[in-house]
Design a protein around this motif. Structure first.
Motif, PDB file in Angstrom:
ATOM      1  N   LEU A 225      -3.687 -12.059   0.007  1.00  0.00           N
ATOM      2  CA  LEU A 225      -3.416 -10.891   0.685  1.00  0.00           C
ATOM      3  C   LEU A 225      -2.048 -10.364   0.754  1.00  0.00           C
ATOM      4  O   LEU A 225      -1.628  -9.338   0.511  1.00  0.00           O
ATOM      5  CB  LEU A 225      -4.000 -10.956   2.173  1.00  0.00           C
ATOM      6  CG  LEU A 225      -5.516 -10.865   2.233  1.00  0.00           C
ATOM      7  CD1 LEU A 225      -6.034 -11.192   3.538  1.00  0.00           C
ATOM      8  CD2 LEU A 225      -6.304  -9.663   1.525  1.00  0.00           C
ATOM      9  N   THR A 229      -1.529  -7.402  -1.897  1.00  0.00           N
ATOM     10  CA  THR A 229      -1.673  -6.181  -1.378  1.00  0.00           C
ATOM     11  C   THR A 229      -0.396  -5.829  -0.745  1.00  0.00           C
ATOM     12  O   THR A 229       0.605  -6.655  -0.552  1.00  0.00           O
ATOM     13  CB  THR A 229      -2.594  -6.177  -0.210  1.00  0.00           C
ATOM     14  OG1 THR A 229      -2.456  -7.043   0.786  1.00  0.00           O
ATOM     15  CG2 THR A 229      -4.149  -6.954  -0.907  1.00  0.00           C
ATOM     16  N   TYR A 230      -0.160  -4.629  -0.137  1.00  0.00           N
ATOM     17  CA  TYR A 230       1.020  -4.202   0.630  1.00  0.00           C
ATOM     18  C   TYR A 230       0.446  -4.283   1.888  1.00  0.00           C
ATOM     19  O   TYR A 230       1.467  -3.706   3.005  1.00  0.00           O
ATOM     20  CB  TYR A 230       1.471  -2.720   0.278  1.00  0.00           C
ATOM     21  CG  TYR A 230       2.261  -2.831  -0.996  1.00  0.00           C
ATOM     22  CD1 TYR A 230       3.415  -3.066  -0.990  1.00  0.00           C
ATOM     23  CD2 TYR A 230       1.638  -2.405  -2.331  1.00  0.00           C
ATOM     24  CE1 TYR A 230       4.314  -2.892  -2.165  1.00  0.00           C
ATOM     25  CE2 TYR A 230       2.447  -2.544  -3.375  1.00  0.00           C
ATOM     26  CZ  TYR A 230       3.678  -2.532  -3.319  1.00  0.00           C
ATOM     27  OH  TYR A 230       4.501  -2.459  -4.586  1.00  0.00           O
ATOM     28  N   LYS A 231      -0.608  -4.797   2.495  1.00  0.00           N
ATOM     29  CA  LYS A 231      -1.198  -4.882   3.878  1.00  0.00           C
ATOM     30  C   LYS A 231       0.186  -5.385   4.919  1.00  0.00           C
ATOM     31  O   LYS A 231       0.769  -6.431   4.427  1.00  0.00           O
ATOM     32  CB  LYS A 231      -2.221  -5.519   3.753  1.00  0.00           C
ATOM     33  CG  LYS A 231      -3.465  -5.046   3.069  1.00  0.00           C
ATOM     34  CD  LYS A 231      -4.526  -5.796   3.600  1.00  0.00           C
ATOM     35  CE  LYS A 231      -5.885  -4.690   3.028  1.00  0.00           C
ATOM     36  NZ  LYS A 231      -6.984  -5.701   3.005  1.00  0.00           N
ATOM     37  N   PRO A 232       0.539  -4.983   5.930  1.00  0.00           N
ATOM     38  CA  PRO A 232       1.207  -5.572   6.995  1.00  0.00           C
ATOM     39  C   PRO A 232       0.767  -6.799   7.339  1.00  0.00           C
ATOM     40  O   PRO A 232      -0.329  -7.105   7.134  1.00  0.00           O
ATOM     41  CB  PRO A 232       1.481  -4.472   8.098  1.00  0.00           C
ATOM     42  CG  PRO A 232       0.905  -3.273   7.414  1.00  0.00           C
ATOM     43  CD  PRO A 232       0.121  -3.707   6.408  1.00  0.00           C
ATOM     44  N   ILE A 235      -1.641  -6.892  10.039  1.00  0.00           N
ATOM     45  CA  ILE A 235      -3.150  -6.387   9.706  1.00  0.00           C
ATOM     46  C   ILE A 235      -3.728  -7.767   9.040  1.00  0.00           C
ATOM     47  O   ILE A 235      -4.987  -8.143   9.048  1.00  0.00           O
ATOM     48  CB  ILE A 235      -3.073  -5.565   8.676  1.00  0.00           C
ATOM     49  CG1 ILE A 235      -2.432  -4.081   9.416  1.00  0.00           C
ATOM     50  CG2 ILE A 235      -4.337  -5.186   8.073  1.00  0.00           C
ATOM     51  CD1 ILE A 235      -3.292  -3.686  10.710  1.00  0.00           C
ATOM     52  N   ILE A 236      -3.086  -8.532   7.992  1.00  0.00           N
ATOM     53  CA  ILE A 236      -3.600  -9.738   7.366  1.00  0.00           C
ATOM     54  C   ILE A 236      -4.012 -10.881   8.367  1.00  0.00           C
ATOM     55  O   ILE A 236      -5.024 -11.300   8.194  1.00  0.00           O
ATOM     56  CB  ILE A 236      -2.372 -10.207   6.485  1.00  0.00           C
ATOM     57  CG1 ILE A 236      -2.299  -9.349   5.299  1.00  0.00           C
ATOM     58  CG2 ILE A 236      -2.868 -11.553   5.947  1.00  0.00           C
ATOM     59  CD1 ILE A 236      -1.285  -9.799   4.525  1.00  0.00           C
ATOM     60  N   GLU A 239      -7.311  -9.604   9.754  1.00  0.00           N
ATOM     61  CA  GLU A 239      -8.468  -9.719   8.835  1.00  0.00           C
ATOM     62  C   GLU A 239      -8.707 -11.211   8.779  1.00  0.00           C
ATOM     63  O   GLU A 239      -9.936 -11.291   8.346  1.00  0.00           O
ATOM     64  CB  GLU A 239      -7.955  -9.108   7.387  1.00  0.00           C
ATOM     65  CG  GLU A 239      -7.952  -7.790   7.426  1.00  0.00           C
ATOM     66  CD  GLU A 239      -7.795  -7.092   6.228  1.00  0.00           C
ATOM     67  OE1 GLU A 239      -7.677  -7.753   5.165  1.00  0.00           O
ATOM     68  OE2 GLU A 239      -7.565  -5.857   6.004  1.00  0.00           O
ATOM     69  N   GLU A 245      -0.439 -12.138  15.216  1.00  0.00           N
ATOM     70  CA  GLU A 245       0.334 -12.084  14.279  1.00  0.00           C
ATOM     71  C   GLU A 245       1.238 -13.686  14.239  1.00  0.00           C
ATOM     72  O   GLU A 245       1.524 -14.337  13.109  1.00  0.00           O
ATOM     73  CB  GLU A 245       1.332 -11.199  13.927  1.00  0.00           C
ATOM     74  CG  GLU A 245       2.528 -11.132  12.794  1.00  0.00           C
ATOM     75  CD  GLU A 245       3.298 -10.009  12.607  1.00  0.00           C
ATOM     76  OE1 GLU A 245       4.347  -9.998  12.294  1.00  0.00           O
ATOM     77  OE2 GLU A 245       3.207  -9.064  13.457  1.00  0.00           O
ATOM     78  N   ARG A 264       6.216 -13.705   1.057  1.00  0.00           N
ATOM     79  CA  ARG A 264       6.035 -12.619   0.290  1.00  0.00           C
ATOM     80  C   ARG A 264       7.366 -12.074  -0.144  1.00  0.00           C
ATOM     81  O   ARG A 264       7.291 -11.773  -1.356  1.00  0.00           O
ATOM     82  CB  ARG A 264       5.745 -11.462   1.318  1.00  0.00           C
ATOM     83  CG  ARG A 264       5.650  -9.916   0.744  1.00  0.00           C
ATOM     84  CD  ARG A 264       4.979  -9.094   1.821  1.00  0.00           C
ATOM     85  NE  ARG A 264       3.269  -8.893   1.477  1.00  0.00           N
ATOM     86  CZ  ARG A 264       2.703  -8.117   2.284  1.00  0.00           C
ATOM     87  NH1 ARG A 264       3.139  -7.555   3.199  1.00  0.00           N
ATOM     88  NH2 ARG A 264       1.426  -8.172   2.016  1.00  0.00           N
TER      89      ARG A 264
END
Length: 277
Positions: A225, A229-232, A235-236, A239, A245, A264
């Motif tokens: 992820l 992906t560009y998901k913050p 959010i990761i 999920e 976080e 990242r």
């Protein structure tokens, strides 16, 4: 040579005790070796090739092991996800928590790969774009040859159908439920085993404890992820079923050695993610 790819030639042995970088690695080893990858110990003999994904931790236990060559390349130089139709190496050579991260090969295959690497090194001295393209093609050829050898080595499952069934059964369970539960007891109960009996069986099959496999599976998904992906990160974390976080960041750093943010930044976001925008 392009700084995103590097070829190392070894005269006989190395004294490096740990490798942990944002690069993919292919390491050629000739002879008996003892090492650990992400704290799981392995033993191998003969000519073999070792594969590391970004930020996997490799520790050598025998510094007298003979090495021939190694290739390290960044995902920005050759994206294994983007080229998966040409070479299906992701999940075979790299990013497979269920299988050993190396393959034993014949002298013929070993020498062939070594020759290709030498050609890459000669071309790498040039800054011509055409030569860089050839280097990428050679790297793709090596990945294809290695993937073929790895798949051929997996045919031992056919000779051990009971073992094959047990491995696939647990793998299927973990892939289905790793977001739901991080507890060993959960998976033991699914297979109608006590925690102790389950742990002994899994350790024998995979060389890893169930808790290590569960952690590896969650971390593998997190890496996917973060890279694809560009998901913050917040959010990761959600999920992946973490409370917040910060807990996710501690969990990830414990397994990888760097924070999700650092991972990242160093590994980068794949061209696959960029094309999906």
């Amino acid at each position: 040579m392009d700084s995103r790819i590097k070829i190392n030639q070894f005269q006989s042995s190395i004294t490096t005790t740990e490798i942990k970088t944002p690069y993919y690695y292919i390491i050629m080893v000739d002879g008996d070796s003892s090492f650990s990858v992400d704290f799981t110990q392995y033993e191998s003999t003969g000519r073999h090739l070792l594969f590391l994904a970004p930020y996997q931790c490799l520790n050598w236990h025998d510094s007298s092991t003979a090495f021939t060559n190694s290739i390290q390349f960044h995902g920005d130089f050759y994206c294994i996800e983007y080229h998966k139709k040409e070479v299906a190496c992701n999940g075979i050579l790299f990013n497979n928590i269920y299988q050993q991260p190396f393959v034993t090969v014949s002298e013929l295959v070993y020498d062939e790969i070594n020759t290709i690497i030498q050609k890459m090194q000669i071309l790498g001295l040039s800054e011509l774009n055409s030569d860089i393209s050839i280097v990428k093609s050679y790297l793709q050829l090596i990945l294809a040859l290695c993937s073929k050898e790895k798949l051929l080595n997996e045919t031992y499952f056919v000779k051990e159908p009971a073992k094959h069934y047990e491995i696939l059964n647990f793998q299927s369970l973990l892939d289905k439920h790793f977001l739901e539960s991080k507890e060993v007891e959960f998976y033991a109960s699914k297979l109608c085993l006590s925690k102790d009996a389950f742990s002994k069986k899994i350790k024998k099959l995979f060389g890893k404890s169930p808790s290590k496999l569960i952690q590896d599976r969650i971390v593998l998904e997190a890496k996917k992820l973060l890279h694809l992906t560009y998901k913050p990160i917040k959010i990761i974390a959600s999920e992946l079923n973490f409370e917040d976080e910060f807990y996710f960041s501690r969990y990830f750093k414990k397994g990888v050695g760097v924070s999700p943010k650092k991972f990242r930044e160093d590994v980068g976001i794949s061209i696959v993610a960029k094309q999906s925008i």
